[in-house]
Design an enzyme around this catalytic site. Sequence first.
Site, PDB file in Angstrom:
ATOM      1  N   LYS A 183     -30.262 -11.068 -33.711  1.00 20.24           N
ATOM      2  CA  LYS A 183     -29.862 -10.015 -32.819  1.00 20.24           C
ATOM      3  C   LYS A 183     -28.408  -9.872 -33.071  1.00 20.24           C
ATOM      4  O   LYS A 183     -27.567 -10.574 -32.626  1.00 20.24           O
ATOM      5  CB  LYS A 183     -29.865 -10.449 -31.263  1.00 20.24           C
ATOM      6  CG  LYS A 183     -29.546  -9.360 -30.303  1.00 20.24           C
ATOM      7  CD  LYS A 183     -29.235  -9.847 -29.046  1.00 20.24           C
ATOM      8  CE  LYS A 183     -27.692 -10.263 -28.842  1.00 20.24           C
ATOM      9  NZ  LYS A 183     -26.867  -9.037 -28.969  1.00 20.24           N
ATOM     10  N   GLY A 236     -20.029 -16.293 -32.023  1.00 22.25           N
ATOM     11  CA  GLY A 236     -19.398 -15.331 -30.917  1.00 22.25           C
ATOM     12  C   GLY A 236     -18.521 -16.290 -30.108  1.00 22.25           C
ATOM     13  O   GLY A 236     -17.870 -17.272 -30.670  1.00 22.25           O
ATOM     14  N   THR A 238     -16.948 -18.569 -27.099  1.00 23.51           N
ATOM     15  CA  THR A 238     -17.010 -19.820 -26.384  1.00 23.51           C
ATOM     16  C   THR A 238     -17.844 -19.761 -25.215  1.00 23.51           C
ATOM     17  O   THR A 238     -18.722 -20.587 -25.156  1.00 23.51           O
ATOM     18  CB  THR A 238     -15.592 -20.612 -26.246  1.00 23.51           C
ATOM     19  OG1 THR A 238     -15.242 -20.935 -27.737  1.00 23.51           O
ATOM     20  CG2 THR A 238     -16.131 -21.967 -25.385  1.00 23.51           C
ATOM     21  N   GLU A 259     -20.711 -21.332 -33.710  1.00 21.68           N
ATOM     22  CA  GLU A 259     -19.358 -20.784 -34.328  1.00 21.68           C
ATOM     23  C   GLU A 259     -18.840 -20.095 -33.185  1.00 21.68           C
ATOM     24  O   GLU A 259     -19.120 -18.906 -33.155  1.00 21.68           O
ATOM     25  CB  GLU A 259     -19.686 -20.076 -35.654  1.00 21.68           C
ATOM     26  CG  GLU A 259     -20.500 -20.916 -36.803  1.00 21.68           C
ATOM     27  CD  GLU A 259     -19.521 -21.991 -37.456  1.00 21.68           C
ATOM     28  OE1 GLU A 259     -18.272 -21.947 -37.010  1.00 21.68           O
ATOM     29  OE2 GLU A 259     -20.075 -22.607 -38.041  1.00 21.68           O
ATOM     30  N   CYS A 293     -11.969 -14.853 -36.028  1.00 17.98           N
ATOM     31  CA  CYS A 293     -12.067 -16.015 -35.432  1.00 17.98           C
ATOM     32  C   CYS A 293     -10.986 -16.998 -35.796  1.00 17.98           C
ATOM     33  O   CYS A 293     -10.349 -17.740 -35.094  1.00 17.98           O
ATOM     34  CB  CYS A 293     -13.511 -16.784 -35.505  1.00 17.98           C
ATOM     35  SG  CYS A 293     -14.201 -16.918 -37.096  1.00 17.98           S
ATOM     36  N   GLU A 390      -7.674 -17.264 -26.402  1.00 16.39           N
ATOM     37  CA  GLU A 390      -7.963 -16.302 -27.614  1.00 16.39           C
ATOM     38  C   GLU A 390      -7.823 -14.797 -27.304  1.00 16.39           C
ATOM     39  O   GLU A 390      -8.439 -14.308 -26.311  1.00 16.39           O
ATOM     40  CB  GLU A 390      -9.396 -16.640 -28.092  1.00 16.39           C
ATOM     41  CG  GLU A 390      -9.679 -15.955 -29.188  1.00 16.39           C
ATOM     42  CD  GLU A 390     -11.292 -16.155 -29.836  1.00 16.39           C
ATOM     43  OE1 GLU A 390     -12.085 -15.920 -29.122  1.00 16.39           O
ATOM     44  OE2 GLU A 390     -11.225 -16.060 -30.999  1.00 16.39           O
TER      45      GLU A 390
HETATM   46  P1  NAD Z   1     -19.596 -12.515 -27.438  1.00 18.59           P
HETATM   47  O1  NAD Z   1     -19.589 -13.784 -27.355  1.00 18.59           O
HETATM   48  O2  NAD Z   1     -19.368 -11.711 -26.502  1.00 18.59           O
HETATM   49  O3  NAD Z   1     -21.038 -11.828 -28.219  1.00 18.59           O
HETATM   50  C1  NAD Z   1     -21.508 -12.356 -29.576  1.00 18.59           C
HETATM   51  C2  NAD Z   1     -23.015 -12.221 -29.413  1.00 18.59           C
HETATM   52  O4  NAD Z   1     -23.652 -13.006 -28.547  1.00 18.59           O
HETATM   53  C3  NAD Z   1     -23.508 -10.659 -29.121  1.00 18.59           C
HETATM   54  O5  NAD Z   1     -24.493 -10.394 -30.071  1.00 18.59           O
HETATM   55  C4  NAD Z   1     -23.719 -10.607 -27.921  1.00 18.59           C
HETATM   56  O6  NAD Z   1     -24.638  -9.964 -27.384  1.00 18.59           O
HETATM   57  C5  NAD Z   1     -24.148 -12.191 -27.642  1.00 18.59           C
HETATM   58  N1  NAD Z   1     -24.585 -12.850 -26.436  1.00 18.59           N
HETATM   59  C6  NAD Z   1     -23.636 -12.742 -25.411  1.00 18.59           C
HETATM   60  N2  NAD Z   1     -23.901 -13.374 -24.272  1.00 18.59           N
HETATM   61  C7  NAD Z   1     -25.193 -13.984 -24.655  1.00 18.59           C
HETATM   62  C8  NAD Z   1     -26.106 -15.112 -23.928  1.00 18.59           C
HETATM   63  N3  NAD Z   1     -25.722 -15.300 -22.745  1.00 18.59           N
HETATM   64  N4  NAD Z   1     -27.316 -15.209 -24.712  1.00 18.59           N
HETATM   65  C9  NAD Z   1     -27.400 -14.827 -25.919  1.00 18.59           C
HETATM   66  N5  NAD Z   1     -26.539 -14.012 -26.513  1.00 18.59           N
HETATM   67  C10 NAD Z   1     -25.473 -13.620 -26.027  1.00 18.59           C
HETATM   68  O7  NAD Z   1     -18.515 -12.363 -28.766  1.00 18.59           O
HETATM   69  P2  NAD Z   1     -18.227 -10.843 -29.561  1.00 18.59           P
HETATM   70  O8  NAD Z   1     -16.997 -10.503 -28.488  1.00 18.59           O
HETATM   71  O9  NAD Z   1     -19.032 -10.166 -30.044  1.00 18.59           O
HETATM   72  O10 NAD Z   1     -17.192 -11.661 -30.758  1.00 18.59           O
HETATM   73  C11 NAD Z   1     -15.785 -12.093 -30.738  1.00 18.59           C
HETATM   74  C12 NAD Z   1     -15.920 -13.623 -30.453  1.00 18.59           C
HETATM   75  O11 NAD Z   1     -16.548 -14.335 -31.853  1.00 18.59           O
HETATM   76  C13 NAD Z   1     -14.716 -14.266 -30.515  1.00 18.59           C
HETATM   77  O12 NAD Z   1     -14.615 -15.309 -29.604  1.00 18.59           O
HETATM   78  C14 NAD Z   1     -14.601 -14.967 -31.824  1.00 18.59           C
HETATM   79  O13 NAD Z   1     -13.699 -15.900 -32.170  1.00 18.59           O
HETATM   80  C15 NAD Z   1     -15.936 -15.570 -32.206  1.00 18.59           C
HETATM   81  N6  NAD Z   1     -16.246 -15.448 -33.641  1.00 18.59           N
HETATM   82  C16 NAD Z   1     -16.481 -16.719 -34.251  1.00 18.59           C
HETATM   83  C17 NAD Z   1     -16.515 -17.088 -35.382  1.00 18.59           C
HETATM   84  C18 NAD Z   1     -16.421 -18.602 -36.131  1.00 18.59           C
HETATM   85  O14 NAD Z   1     -16.975 -18.473 -37.253  1.00 18.59           O
HETATM   86  N7  NAD Z   1     -16.315 -19.554 -35.348  1.00 18.59           N
HETATM   87  C19 NAD Z   1     -16.788 -15.872 -36.187  1.00 18.59           C
HETATM   88  C20 NAD Z   1     -16.817 -14.473 -35.599  1.00 18.59           C
HETATM   89  C21 NAD Z   1     -16.340 -14.480 -34.500  1.00 18.59           C
END
Ligand code: NAD
Length: 487
Positions: A183, A236, A238, A259, A293, A390
Site C-alpha cells: 500500500k 513512515g 513514528t 522504519e 527521514c 521532526e
Molecule cells: P505517515 O506515517 O503519515 O504515512 C506513511 C504510510 O502509512 C502511508 O502509506 C499511510 O497511508 C500509512 N498509514 C498511516 N497510518 C496508518 C495506520 N494506522 N495503519 C496502516 N497504515 C497507515 O508518513 P508520511 O507522512 O507518509 O511519511 C513521512 C514519515 O516517514 C516521516 O516521519 C519520515 O521520517 C518517515 N520515513 C522514514 C524512513 C526511514 O527509513 N526511517 C524513510 C522515509 C520516511
Amino acid sequence: MTLSFDPGSLALPVGHFIGGRLIPAEGVIPMQRPSDGESAGFCPLADAGIVDQAVENARAALKSSGWGAVAPRDRTRAMQAWADLIEADVAVLGRLEAVSSTRLISQVPPFDIGVTAEQIRFFAELADKECGALVPTRDASLGMIMDEPIGVIGAITPWNFPITMAGWKLGPALAAGNAVVLKPSELTPWSAIRLAELAVKAGIPAGIINIVLGDGPVTGNALTGHPGVGKVSFTGSTGAGQAIMGNVARTGIKPVTLELGGKSPQVVFADADIALAARCIAGSILFNAGQACVAGSRVLVEESVAPALADALIAHFTAVKPGKTWEEGGDFSPVISSRQIARMDGIIGAARDQGAEVLTGGAQMDRPGYYYQPTILAGVTQNSPAVTEEIFGPVLTFQTFASDDQALQMADHPTYGLCSGVYTKDLSRAVRMTRGIEAGTIWVNRYGRSRDHVLPTGGYKSSGIGKDLGREAYHANRRSKSVLIDL
Ligand code: NAD
C-alpha cells in the site's frame, strides 16, 4: 529526451493492481499537486474486501507459480530483468512519480529510478547466495537450520520517495521468495502500480506483487491486521508505526519491520573542513526540501567555528532554485501540502516567541504551490519543538557546544535515533562520537547514504525496529526452521 512534461496529460492508473492486472476503481481521496496546489486527481480507497482479495491472490500466486520454491537463480534473473525495465521507463514511471509528489523530474532518473534499480539488482543477487546452515550435532544425527520465505508480506510506504521506498520493500521480499501486497501513500500512489506492471512484463509471476491504494485507517489497517499476511514491513512516521504495532498485536502475532522518523544531529568540530561540512549539511536538509527521514536537521557546532559555518550554510540556503516537479531546471522541491506549510509556520513562530533568531528564511516562498524558504534557526533551546520535533521540511536548527561531552549530550535525542553526522579530522574523536551517539547510522565527514547497498539502514529507539537494505533486509524476509534428523 526532454524530461519536462504536462502534468494534465498523463494517463493515471486509477485502480488496484491485483493478480497481475489493473482493477479499475473510483478515485475518492482528493490529491493535490505540491508544485502548484492544483488538483492531482483522486486516489481510490481499498476496503477490507479488496485487501482480502489482494492477499488471497498473493497466497494463490505463491502456490501456483512456486516463486518461493524455484531455483533462486530464476528469481535473480526475473528481478534483474525487472530492474532493467525500471531503469528504461523514465517516460512513464518517472512522470507518474513526479506528477503528484515532491520529486523533481530532473532528479528522478538518477536517484529515484537509478538507485532503486541498483537496489533491486543487489537483492536479486542475494537470492542464491544467502543460505541456512548445517550445525554441529552428535555423530548419530544431522542438524540443519533451514531458511525459508515467510509467505505474504504486507508493505506500507510513505510519500517522500515513493519509488525508492517501494523498492526497499519489494526488493528483499521478492528475492527472499515472498509475495507482497503493497500500500503506497494515498498522496503519491501511481508509480507503485507502474512498478508492479513492469514486474509482470519482466517475468515475475502475476500476483507476486499486488498494489492496493488507500489511506492508513481503512486500507492500511485492513492490511496489517489481515491473518493471511505473514509479516508487516512499514516505512513512515513514528505515530503511524505505533498504531501499526497496536493493530498487529490486537489481530495476531507477526513480525514487524518499522522504519520511522528522525531528528538527526550533525556535529561539527572546530578541526573539521567547514566548507565540506556546510556542503553536506545543506545537501541533507535541502534535498527534497528536507522531506527525508535521514534529514540532518539539527546542527551542533563548536563555538569557535559557528560564525564561519553559519555564513557558509546561508550561502547554500539562499542559492536554491525552486522548480515545479514536472519541469527541468529547478533544484529545490516544494513541501507536500498546505498543512505542512502551516505546521512549519507554527513551529518556527513558537521558536521565535521563545527567543530564536532566524538566520535565513522563515516563511513560505512568494510563488504558487507549497514552497518554503530554506530556514536556519539559531538560539533555540534543547526543549524547543523546533529541536525535538521532526519538522520534515527545509528547516535547520543551529546550536553551539563548548566540549566533546556537551556535544554528545546535545546530540542525544529523547526519542529518535535514526542517524547522525560527525565532522572532524581527529580519528579518535570520530570513533568516540560514533560509539557515543545512539543512532542506527553514523556518517563521518559525509552525510547521506552511498550506493553501497550492503550497508543496512534502520533506527534506534523510536526511529524503528529492524533494517531495510543490506543482507539484514533479505533475512528479515525469511524465517528459519531447525531440523534434527536421527540417522
Ligand atoms: P505517515 O506515517 O503519515 O504515512 C506513511 C504510510 O502509512 C502511508 O502509506 C499511510 O497511508 C500509512 N498509514 C498511516 N497510518 C496508518 C495506520 N494506522 N495503519 C496502516 N497504515 C497507515 O508518513 P508520511 O507522512 O507518509 O511519511 C513521512 C514519515 O516517514 C516521516 O516521519 C519520515 O521520517 C518517515 N520515513 C522514514 C524512513 C526511514 O527509513 N526511517 C524513510 C522515509 C520516511
